[in-house]
Design a protein around this motif. Structure first.
Motif, mmCIF file in Angstrom:
data_model
loop_
_atom_site.group_PDB
_atom_site.id
_atom_site.type_symbol
_atom_site.label_atom_id
_atom_site.label_comp_id
_atom_site.label_asym_id
_atom_site.label_seq_id
_atom_site.Cartn_x
_atom_site.Cartn_y
_atom_site.Cartn_z
ATOM 1 N N LYS B 19 0.843 -1.195 0.000
ATOM 2 C CA LYS B 19 0.000 0.000 0.000
ATOM 3 C C LYS B 19 0.872 1.235 0.000
ATOM 4 O O LYS B 19 1.950 1.233 0.606
ATOM 5 C CB LYS B 19 -0.922 0.012 1.220
ATOM 6 C CG LYS B 19 -1.990 -1.068 1.203
ATOM 7 C CD LYS B 19 -3.052 -0.830 2.271
ATOM 8 C CE LYS B 19 -4.163 -1.859 2.184
ATOM 9 N NZ LYS B 19 -3.812 -3.104 2.880
ATOM 10 N N GLY B 20 0.373 2.266 -0.636
ATOM 11 C CA GLY B 20 1.113 3.517 -0.721
ATOM 12 C C GLY B 20 1.145 3.979 -2.159
ATOM 13 O O GLY B 20 0.458 3.422 -3.019
ATOM 14 N N ARG B 21 1.915 5.021 -2.431
ATOM 15 C CA ARG B 21 2.010 5.509 -3.798
ATOM 16 C C ARG B 21 2.954 4.617 -4.594
ATOM 17 O O ARG B 21 3.961 4.132 -4.094
ATOM 18 C CB ARG B 21 2.516 6.954 -3.805
ATOM 19 C CG ARG B 21 1.530 7.896 -3.115
ATOM 20 C CD ARG B 21 1.781 9.367 -3.449
ATOM 21 N NE ARG B 21 0.723 10.177 -2.847
ATOM 22 C CZ ARG B 21 0.839 10.735 -1.630
ATOM 23 N NH1 ARG B 21 1.944 10.604 -0.927
ATOM 24 N NH2 ARG B 21 -0.163 11.428 -1.130
ATOM 25 N N PRO B 77 9.572 -5.490 5.168
ATOM 26 C CA PRO B 77 8.341 -4.844 5.666
ATOM 27 C C PRO B 77 8.574 -4.014 6.918
ATOM 28 O O PRO B 77 7.994 -2.927 7.051
ATOM 29 C CB PRO B 77 7.420 -6.026 5.960
ATOM 30 C CG PRO B 77 7.924 -7.140 5.110
ATOM 31 C CD PRO B 77 9.399 -6.939 4.992
ATOM 32 N N ALA B 78 9.421 -4.506 7.837
ATOM 33 C CA ALA B 78 9.583 -3.804 9.111
ATOM 34 C C ALA B 78 10.346 -2.496 8.951
ATOM 35 O O ALA B 78 10.188 -1.584 9.752
ATOM 36 C CB ALA B 78 10.293 -4.714 10.114
ATOM 37 N N ALA B 80 10.361 -0.578 6.074
ATOM 38 C CA ALA B 80 9.834 0.297 5.026
ATOM 39 C C ALA B 80 9.418 1.642 5.622
ATOM 40 O O ALA B 80 8.954 1.709 6.759
ATOM 41 C CB ALA B 80 8.639 -0.358 4.350
ATOM 42 N N PRO B 81 9.592 2.731 4.875
ATOM 43 C CA PRO B 81 9.241 4.047 5.420
ATOM 44 C C PRO B 81 7.756 4.149 5.767
ATOM 45 O O PRO B 81 6.937 3.377 5.261
ATOM 46 C CB PRO B 81 9.612 5.010 4.284
ATOM 47 C CG PRO B 81 9.843 4.182 3.083
ATOM 48 C CD PRO B 81 10.146 2.801 3.520
ATOM 49 N N PRO B 82 7.413 5.091 6.636
ATOM 50 C CA PRO B 82 6.034 5.173 7.139
ATOM 51 C C PRO B 82 5.001 5.388 6.039
ATOM 52 O O PRO B 82 3.860 4.977 6.203
ATOM 53 C CB PRO B 82 6.067 6.393 8.069
ATOM 54 C CG PRO B 82 7.485 6.600 8.426
ATOM 55 C CD PRO B 82 8.303 6.084 7.288
ATOM 56 N N ASP B 83 5.365 5.995 4.928
ATOM 57 C CA ASP B 83 4.339 6.314 3.934
ATOM 58 C C ASP B 83 4.087 5.172 2.963
ATOM 59 O O ASP B 83 3.450 5.354 1.930
ATOM 60 C CB ASP B 83 4.694 7.608 3.188
ATOM 61 C CG ASP B 83 5.973 7.459 2.377
ATOM 62 O OD1 ASP B 83 6.713 6.490 2.629
ATOM 63 O OD2 ASP B 83 6.214 8.304 1.500
ATOM 64 N N LEU B 84 4.603 3.993 3.252
ATOM 65 C CA LEU B 84 4.140 2.827 2.493
ATOM 66 C C LEU B 84 4.066 1.621 3.418
ATOM 67 O O LEU B 84 4.758 1.566 4.439
ATOM 68 C CB LEU B 84 5.002 2.572 1.260
ATOM 69 C CG LEU B 84 6.509 2.426 1.383
ATOM 70 C CD1 LEU B 84 6.852 0.987 1.677
ATOM 71 C CD2 LEU B 84 7.156 2.876 0.086
ATOM 72 N N SER B 85 3.211 0.699 3.058
ATOM 73 C CA SER B 85 2.931 -0.438 3.927
ATOM 74 C C SER B 85 3.169 -1.730 3.154
ATOM 75 O O SER B 85 2.664 -1.891 2.035
ATOM 76 C CB SER B 85 1.470 -0.365 4.396
ATOM 77 O OG SER B 85 1.046 -1.625 4.860
ATOM 78 N N ILE B 86 3.969 -2.596 3.729
ATOM 79 C CA ILE B 86 4.234 -3.904 3.121
ATOM 80 C C ILE B 86 3.950 -4.963 4.179
ATOM 81 O O ILE B 86 4.531 -4.935 5.266
ATOM 82 C CB ILE B 86 5.693 -4.020 2.644
ATOM 83 C CG1 ILE B 86 5.988 -2.906 1.624
ATOM 84 C CG2 ILE B 86 5.957 -5.396 2.037
ATOM 85 C CD1 ILE B 86 7.431 -2.843 1.184
ATOM 86 N N VAL B 87 3.015 -5.851 3.891
ATOM 87 C CA VAL B 87 2.635 -6.865 4.869
ATOM 88 C C VAL B 87 2.602 -8.221 4.173
ATOM 89 O O VAL B 87 1.961 -8.368 3.125
ATOM 90 C CB VAL B 87 1.248 -6.571 5.486
ATOM 91 C CG1 VAL B 87 0.902 -7.628 6.530
ATOM 92 C CG2 VAL B 87 1.201 -5.182 6.099
#
Lengths: 85, 165, 970
Positions: B19-21, B77-78, B80-87
């Motif tokens: 998620k994110g740009r 994932p842990a 990754a910068p706050p403005d994107l989400s990797i799960v």
């Protein structure tokens, strides 16, 4: 069974959506609002005969909370959806 | 069988929810990701994985399970910068492959999507509803992949078997 | 059968005889017959007895409009109230009459006819009202009514499927075929659905030419071309029965193309709909017009042409319009004596006269009365000057005119207008994307129907109307006649519900002037035929009585279904285990193998309730055993279904502070906090724990049964309430399955499993989280507790849970570990006073009521629900507050039992939310919501049971065990 225009997916079956009810005015700032006005905002939902703006959640789809205008007399969707509320 | 189809449960796959740009994700993940699809509800593959664009600022990366560790190491994932989400969500979906000349009949029984080739292209992928629950449909050569939450896999096994007759 | 079948013609296969039974007697028909045509061909005239008066009834029509010939099908696919005209004959079919005993010809129930004069509309409700309708209803309902319900569930296999098209054409008569053909040639995706066994509609019932050849040749050519068109789906025996919003149509196909499939329900989303549904003939109300042998003229043509059935010797035709002249000609051509054509019109058009040259025609005459009871013997005919004469006959073919089938159109909320020339209601303004074509639009002759279909099909395709094939037909002309007054006998307007002209007049006299009220008072049109042959006659009768035009009277509302539909064809596969499917965790199979009693525990998850040690161990003992394991040893609980979300983003902290009543932004990484989420009306949406994984990532958990509601709430708030905030929400309920190891020995079990992090209470205290490995598996371990004991929630990927579970059982064996079901979990949480949604959190309680005022962060400027709780609290008033209750006399209290002041029969002051057998106190104890409960600890309150029994209970704090929480922090 409505055909709901999703801004991401295009027209989709109502069965993919959950209705979130009529769109109310934006949530007021509680610090600037009287008890009476707050209660009115909380309780008074639009319920017109005619076009009403509604929230729908594309729960079985892209996950968008969209808004649309639906005419309560005919179910006609009278304006396109937008995903910015 | 009532319909000329083959239904095959697929093994668990490596899945990552992104998620994110798109630019931010591309910057972070670099070559680990296939090219981003250019249309909503479509997929793009690079031979190693498939990237499905499934919602606003929402993609799912799909690859074979043996690539899960490597992808996790690359995608981090842990960190990754706050403005994107990797799960990592590999275990959330159970996939079934439906192939054969009448695969479209089974999909028409399962879900309300219009899967005609003119509407759902060879790279089509979308969340929808199948047998009453949330589902992911992706076009596959000579058929479709259909996935539901893993907890519903026994239900889907039965529903597909009954649909196929 | 000799003499009742024509030697040639018809759409039957004389080489395929089919045997069937009716009321226990054996008969033979042919492939291509309906049950009705086969009965007629076997000389069976009385097929059923009527709903109210038990009058003998025969076949009246040849299709879905049949009001009278109702039968019950027997055998594995038994079904009641089937129209014999719509049941295709099959080998071995078994059927019986409805509403008669012992037989339709000799029906004991018919004694009711002796009193029939005394049973007008509304009679039962007016007469049997003292002391109460319920006293009489069973006996009346036994005598009235139709088929009995089958005594076993249907055996059929059903399917439902979706379809999408540019154009749905309902009806494959001349207009529908023409429209579908034009659209198919233009490359549209077309669904053509028709309820007949074969395409052709009215063309199958008549002797017409298209392009100089028999019309059925044209039909065959069109059907072949459509079959070859790749984008066309052509369905026969497929009734389009429902028209829902945005062109979503319900179609039921009763003879799908797959072996073993009983019926298929289609849900078709169509860009455009053409209702080419044809027209249905209506009757005329005159005395005794329901006698077997009185049929509609067009249906007689159907039996002649489609089934080659002609069981009559001498016919009279009674009409007010031109169409019956073709029927008269066809009867004569089939060798049946046409004794008279009775036309109520003084002036008969020349082209109609020419059609029956040589047959006796009496213009300006009417049939006043039918002679004969179970079988027609003749009719009385009145001349313009009133003189009556008798004409012997065994068939009276009636035509009261044609009603365009506007049902689907009207279901789509299209308006109607009354056309005085056609004496019928026609489609007027559409609401959906729908166009009527052919007879359904008032184009009642074949050339007009073809042109109409072509024009409408081309319009949908965006093309100019193409040329249409040549055809000719007798032009339609009518002078309406609704009823023939006669001093004696019943003149029926609705044969199925036994409604007469006199009933309609009675309704008017009693003040029911509106057509909808007349319908409800008389029940006209409320049978399963929906009044297809009689409704407009009712309207015409009303109009005549009120001196209004039928258009002013208007129609009643048309509702789905157009034809009866089997429930199975609506439900499809969603039957049995698929109707409400279970969800399974990775150890569901293990639980079942272990002998667990499985049941649903929220959001369709199938979970163990308890694990009997032996098949006959009582439930209470098994639960107590599991509770003791957790309190004094160790247990393991499958907590996989717990709702879980990962939340991330630059604004995640602010977002969580807005949603939770307490502050989550102040949590340090790897630490968690119990929290409540309220909706903005101040009521509790959910409770759970929230952990901070790292600076930007959070793990939110919620109740199992609320996973979807919680997801919806989170996304709603993110997208509509705080759209500017950058927050990402990912459901991970199914990514993390868990084994929750709980009890004083939990740490020992964890140590035996092997963990790559320090398990000591100092290093890994309560409400913290560790990521690492347990038993060699990647795990996320949370120190949370829903039992009040030391507890490790070991989360692993579901694919690893079975392996973890085996290891836990092995490592726990020296400590007597037991798997724990949701029943024991419930006991343990009640002992601790922990909340459970739908028990204590009942949709009215706020956090203060539940003793959770401490989670209402006072320092936060705003969070969801804060203002509403404050307003409600400021308003004062009595609140229902959570308390513990200890029943005096150590007796169980039913959940939901009311508490009343002094146990009196007065308004309740609260209710029991839970009551369990405590293993630590060895007695019954519970929780309750009680008015002003917080101030009443130590008092005695009273549970009042149904029947008046009163159980005194001592009110206490809602924590019955370890009030300081030392054990769960250990």
């Amino acid at each position: 069974m409505l055909l709901i225009p999703c801004p991401f997916c295009g027209p989709r079956d109502e069965s993919e959506f959950i209705c979130g009810g009529p769109v109310r005015p934006p949530r007021p700032d509680p610090a600037q609002t009287s008890d009476a006005d707050w209660t009115d905002w909380l309780i008074q939902a639009p319920n017109p005969v005619g076009p009403v703006q509604e929230h729908w959640w594309h729960a079985r789809g892209c996950g968008v909370w969209l808004t649309l205008w639906r005419d309560t007399r005919s179910h006609e969707i009278v304006a396109g959806a937008s995903d910015d509320g | 069988m009532r319909y000329d189809v083959t239904i095959t449960p697929l093994p668990t796959m490596a899945l990552f929810d992104l998620k994110g740009r798109a630019e931010a994700l591309r910057d972070w993940a670099g070559a680990a990701l296939p090219p981003f699809p250019d249309r909503p509800n479509s997929a793009c593959g690079d031979g190693q994985g498939i990237l499905m664009w499934l919602g606003p600022e929402h993609w799912i990366l799909r690859a074979d399970l043996d690539r899960e560790q490597a992808l996790e190491a690359t995608l981090r994932p842990a960190e990754a910068p706050p403005d994107l989400s990797i799960v990592r969500v590999s275990d959330t979906l159970a996939f079934f492959r439906i192939t054969g000349p009448e695969a479209d009949a089974i999909l028409a029984i399962a879900c309300p999507l219009d899967l005609h080739p003119t509407r759902f292209g060879p790279d089509g992928a979308s969340f929808t509803r199948a047998f009453g629950v949330s589902a992911l449909v992706a076009q596959y050569t000579e058929g479709f992949d259909l996935a539901v939450a893993r907890s519903y896999a026994p239900m889907l096994t039965r529903a597909l078997a009954e649909a196929a007759g | 059968m000799t003499g009742k079948r024509l030697a040639t013609g018809g759409r039957i296969d004389r080489n395929r005889p089919l045997r069937f039974t009716f009321d226990g007697r054996g008969y033979t028909g042919f492939a291509g017959d309906t049950l009705a045509s086969a009965l007629l061909a076997n000389g069976v005239r009385t097929v059923a007895r009527s709903f109210k008066y038990h009058r003998p009834r025969g076949v009246v029509t040849a299709g879905v409009e049949e009001p009278a010939a109702l039968v019950e099908l027997l055998g594995p696919d038994a079904s009641g109230n089937r129209q014999a005209t719509t049941v295709p004959l099959t080998e071995g079919l078994a059927a019986r009459s409805v509403n008669c005993w012992p037989s339709p010809r000799f029906d004991l129930g018919a004694v009711v006819q002796l009193a029939a004069r005394a049973i007008p509309a509304g009679f039962y409700y007016k007469t049997f009202k003292w002391p109460g309708w319920a006293l009489y209803a069973p006996a009346i309902r036994r005598a009235a009514g139709l088929a009995s319900a089958p005594d076993h569930p249907p055996q059929g296999v059903y399917e439902t499927r979706h379809a999408h098209c540019d154009l749905l054409v309902a009806g494959a008569g001349p207009a529908g075929l023409m429209a579908a053909l034009v659209a198919a040639r233009a490359g549209l995706r077309v669904v053509l659905a028709d309820e007949g066994v074969e395409a052709g509609g009215a063309l199958l019932s008549r002797d017409l030419l298209i392009d100089g050849a028999p019309a059925r040749d044209w039909v065959a050519a069109v059907v072949a071309e459509l079959a070859a068109a790749p984008l066309v789906t052509h369905l026969q025996q497929a009734s389009v029965w429902g028209y829902r919003e945005h062109n979503y149509l319900m179609v039921t196909e009763t003879a799908p193309d797959r072996p073993g499939l009983t019926a298929r329900g289609w849900r078709v989303r169509a860009g455009h709909v053409i209702t080419a549904t044809g027209a249905l003939e209506r009757g005329i109300a005159f005395a005794e017009n329901d006698r077997p042998g009185v049929m509609l003229a067009g249906s007689v043509q159907t039996y002649l042409h489609r089934n080659a059935v002609a069981p009559w010797r001498r016919a009279v035709v009674f009409t007010n319009n031109n169409s019956a002249y073709a029927a008269a000609a066809d009867l004569a051509a089939a060798g049946i004596v046409v004794a008279a054509i009775i036309d109520s019109r003084d002036q008969v058009p020349e082209d109609a006269r020419a059609r029956v040259a040589g047959l006796p025609l009496r213009a300006g005459h009417v049939v006043t009365r039918v002679l004969g009871r179970a079988g027609l013997r003749g009719v009385c005919v009145a001349s313009p000057d009133g003189a009556e004469a008798r004409i012997d006959c065994d068939l009276l073919a009636v035509s009261g005119g044609w009603n365009p089938s506007v049902h689907l159109w009207s279901q789509a909320r299209g308006t109607l207008r009354y056309d005085a020339d056609l004496a019928a209601f026609l489609p007027d303004r559409a609401v959906e994307n729908v166009t009527a074509a052919g007879a359904a639009a008032g184009a009642l002759g074949l050339p007009d129907a073809l042109a109409s279909g072509a024009e409408v099909g081309a319009r949908v395709a965006g093309l100019p109307a193409p040329a249409v094939p040549q055809a000719s037909d007798l032009p339609y002309a009518i002078t309406p006649l609704w009823q023939v007054a006669h001093p004696r006998g019943k003149a029926f307007v609705d044969l199925q519900n036994d409604v007469t002209v006199a009933d309609v007049e009675l309704a008017l006299r009693e003040g029911y002037a509106d057509v909808e009220l007349v319908k409800r008072y008389t029940t006209a049109g409320m049978g399963l035929d929906q009044g297809k042959t009689g409704n407009v006659t009712v309207i015409g009768t009303l109009a005549q009585a009120q001196g209004r035009a039928p258009g002013e009277v208007g129609t009643t509302t048309f509702r789905a279904p157009w034809t009866p539909v089997a429930f199975g064809a609506i439900a499809g596969q969603r039957d049995g285990p698929l109707a409400l499917p279970w969800r399974e965790t990775p150890v569901t199979r293990w639980n079942i193998d272990r002998g667990a009693m499985m049941y649903e525990a929220g959001a369709r998850w199938r979970r163990p309730g308890y694990f009997p040690a032996t098949p006959d161990e009582p439930m209470a003992e098994a639960i107590a055993r599991e509770c003791r394991a957790v309190r004094f040893g160790v247990g393991v609980y499958d907590g996989s279904p717990l709702a879980k979300f990962e939340i991330k983003g630059p604004d995640a902290a602010a977002f969580l502070d807005h949603l939770y009543t307490n502050r989550m932004s102040s949590l340090k990484p790897r630490r968690g906090r119990y929290g409540l989420m309220l909706t903005d009306d101040g009521l509790i949406l959910d409770d759970g724990v929230c952990f901070r994984l790292d600076a930007a990532r959070w793990l939110v958990s919620g109740s199992t049964g609320h996973a979807e509601a919680l997801h919806r709430h989170l996304e709603y708030q993110r997208q509509t309430s705080r759209p500017g905030w950058r927050v990402f929400i990912t459901p991970v309920t199914e990514q993390w399955a868990n084994a929750t190891i709980c009890g004083p020995q939990a740490r020992a079990v964890m140590q035996a499993l092997g963990c790559d992090f320090d398990l000591s209470a100092q290093a890994f205290p309560f409400m913290q989280l560790r990521e690492g490995h347990v038993a060699g598996l990647p795990a996320r371990v949370l120190r949370v507790s829903f039992t009040g004991e030391l507890s490790y929630e070991v989360n692993v990927a579901p694919r690893h849970l079975p392996a973890l579970w085996q290891q836990v059982m092995g490592a726990g064996a020296p400590h007597g570990i037991l798997p724990v079901g949701s029943e024991a979990n419930h006991v343990l949480r009640v002992e601790k006073g922990f909340l459970s949604l739908a028990h204590e959190v009942d949709g009215t309680a706020d956090p203060h009521d539940l003793g959770l005022g401490w989670v209402m962060a006072q320092a936060k400027p705003d969070h969801l629900g804060q203002r509403a709780v404050a307003i409600r609290r400021a308003g004062g008033g009595v609140r229902r507050e959570l308390v513990g209750v200890i029943p005096e006399g150590d007796t169980p209290l039913p959940e939901g039992a009311p508490l009343t002041p002094g146990g009196q029969r007065v308004a309740s002051e609260g209710f029991i939310t839970a009551c369990v057998r405590s293993v630590v106190q060895d007695r019954w104890l519970g929780l309750a919501l009680l008015d002003n409960g917080h101030a009443r600890h130590g008092e005695t309150a009273h549970v009042r049971l149904q029947g008046g029994q009163v159980i005194p209970v001592r009110v206490a704090a809602p924590i019955h065990y370890d009030p300081e929480g030392e054990r769960l922090r250990s």
